[in-house]
Design an enzyme around this catalytic site. Sequence first.
Site, PDB file in Angstrom:
ATOM      1  N   THR A  34       0.810  -1.224   0.000  1.00 25.02           N
ATOM      2  CA  THR A  34       0.000   0.000   0.000  1.00 25.02           C
ATOM      3  C   THR A  34       0.843   1.273   0.000  1.00 25.02           C
ATOM      4  OG1 THR A  34      -0.104   0.047   2.425  1.00 25.02           O
ATOM      5  CG2 THR A  34      -1.844  -1.160   1.263  1.00 25.02           C
ATOM      6  N   CYS A  72      -4.722   5.069  11.566  1.00 21.58           N
ATOM      7  CA  CYS A  72      -4.087   5.104  12.896  1.00 21.58           C
ATOM      8  C   CYS A  72      -3.344   6.404  13.166  1.00 21.58           C
ATOM      9  CB  CYS A  72      -3.147   3.909  13.076  1.00 21.58           C
ATOM     10  SG  CYS A  72      -1.689   3.916  11.994  1.00 21.58           S
ATOM     11  N   TRP A 431      16.462  19.153  48.098  1.00 27.78           N
ATOM     12  CA  TRP A 431      15.054  18.854  47.839  1.00 27.78           C
ATOM     13  C   TRP A 431      14.529  19.689  46.681  1.00 27.78           C
ATOM     14  CZ3 TRP A 431      10.533  21.420  47.276  1.00 27.78           C
ATOM     15  CH2 TRP A 431       9.345  20.680  47.328  1.00 27.78           C
ATOM     16  N   TYR A 435      13.342  18.339  42.989  1.00 26.62           N
ATOM     17  CA  TYR A 435      11.954  18.571  42.603  1.00 26.62           C
ATOM     18  C   TYR A 435      11.875  19.329  41.278  1.00 26.62           C
ATOM     19  CZ  TYR A 435       7.072  20.119  42.929  1.00 26.62           C
ATOM     20  OH  TYR A 435       5.738  20.359  42.674  1.00 26.62           O
ATOM     21  N   ASP A 451      11.458  14.496  51.912  1.00 27.74           N
ATOM     22  CA  ASP A 451      10.121  15.039  51.698  1.00 27.74           C
ATOM     23  C   ASP A 451       9.148  14.523  52.754  1.00 27.74           C
ATOM     24  OD1 ASP A 451       8.179  16.392  49.647  1.00 27.74           O
ATOM     25  OD2 ASP A 451       7.280  14.431  50.083  1.00 27.74           O
TER      26      ASP A 451
END
Length: 488
Positions: A34, A72, A431, A435, A451
């Site tokens: 195709t 699709c 921390w 994050y 945490d």
Amino acid sequence: MKPLLTESKEACYEAFRSKDARFDGRFFGGVSSTGIYCRPICRAKLPKYENMTFFATAAEAEQAGYRPCMLCRPELAPGNSIMDASSALAQRAARLLDESCGSGQSLELLAKRLGCTDRHLRRVFEQEYHVTPVQYLQTRRLLMAKNLLTDTNLPVLEVAMAAGFGSVRRMNDLFQKHYRLSPTDLRKSAGRTQKKEIAVNLDYRPPYRWAEILKFLAARAIPGVEAVLDGCYARTVSLRDRNGAPCRGWVQVSHLEAKHRIRVTLSESLVPVLPQLLYRVRRLFDLDCNPDLIYETLQRMNELRPGLCVPGTRVPGCFDAFETSVRAILGQQITVRAASTLAGRLAEQFGAPVKTGIEGLTRIFPGAEDILALGDGIQEQLGVLGVISARSGSIRALAEALTSGAIDLSLSADPEQEMEKLQSLRGIGGWTAQYIAMRTMGWPDAFLETDVGVRHALPGYSARELLELAEQWRPWRSYATVNLWNTL
């Protein structure tokens, strides 16, 4: 061109036979009978084995002469997460190309941003993706245009400009060359309907814990800038187009669970910056995550306590790195709600007003340049809003570093290097740096052992013991952290 996946053709064919969503976006199948290429989840009749060739990317399939499937729709396929590619440099380049496909950015400028020569970038990119950066960028533009032609009623000229072609003629030429039809013909074959809104779809690999990520974003939403309403996330947006002109408006994201996709609805004012916008939405909602791969590693968390790790958990990213980082700094040693309140005051006082028509969305969060414009009086001006002096200093230092380019918080950055730079700024510790890396740079291996939420989810462990425990969750400790938060 020799296809990347020849040696595993049998396995790829079986994946196509199963239509398993876990393989979606990880490779594509070209059908010689195709001349089209499909995603593994395509609902069309399974082609004969001998008629199929498999490729690692849509760009590779198109360079081999295949056209995208209308059923699709390869342009909707999720991409690969930061840990999937063997070459970090090549993937960082691909991410920048995805974001800037509408900007006309040169390869030389791209290489400079990545700290290498354009020759070296071409070499590693071709080794990783089997196409040149220019070919990859061309495919991204074609697929972006195809998405807009199929999902919206935007005029063809606006589609061409939004996708980065620069002219309708250029887009027409490439459509004829690659797809053997014009953009207008494609729109007709897609069954164009009258659409009153501008909305684009983005797919993901299921499962997806939509309710959990919305809950996370709702708790941290900045008043005036973000809102979670009726199961949808909405926010104000300010981006610059290819000429540097500001584009302001709004975006709303909803969930189409049955189709494993999200729907991105936006104001018409943001069409010129659509590639940037969609890239940021993908980052915010972690759409390129492979949940089954991650769960294979993290399911051992359930040995500690059943239900501690749930498949489909995403790490919430960010839409704007400076905004998210400022909110992280404001959130040090105070509650989540208090940090949101302070961020909302900043937006109200220093952010630009914007009309959205959406309840509660009235402000653009101030950028780094806006903060620096406050000058030496920043501590006094933020102090009036309730921001302590130390936090004001940290915010200013971050704004200076981002504006000068000393710190890079994009998905193309090296998280470990940038975390070191972040911690060199006064008031930003481990921390906060972890994050910020987790949310702005898509770093999948951050772990916040100090945490409060993590320690509440796993009581009885010291910070050192938590860090040792999390070693078995590498390289997905960010996902482990979010799983722990979700249990609270």
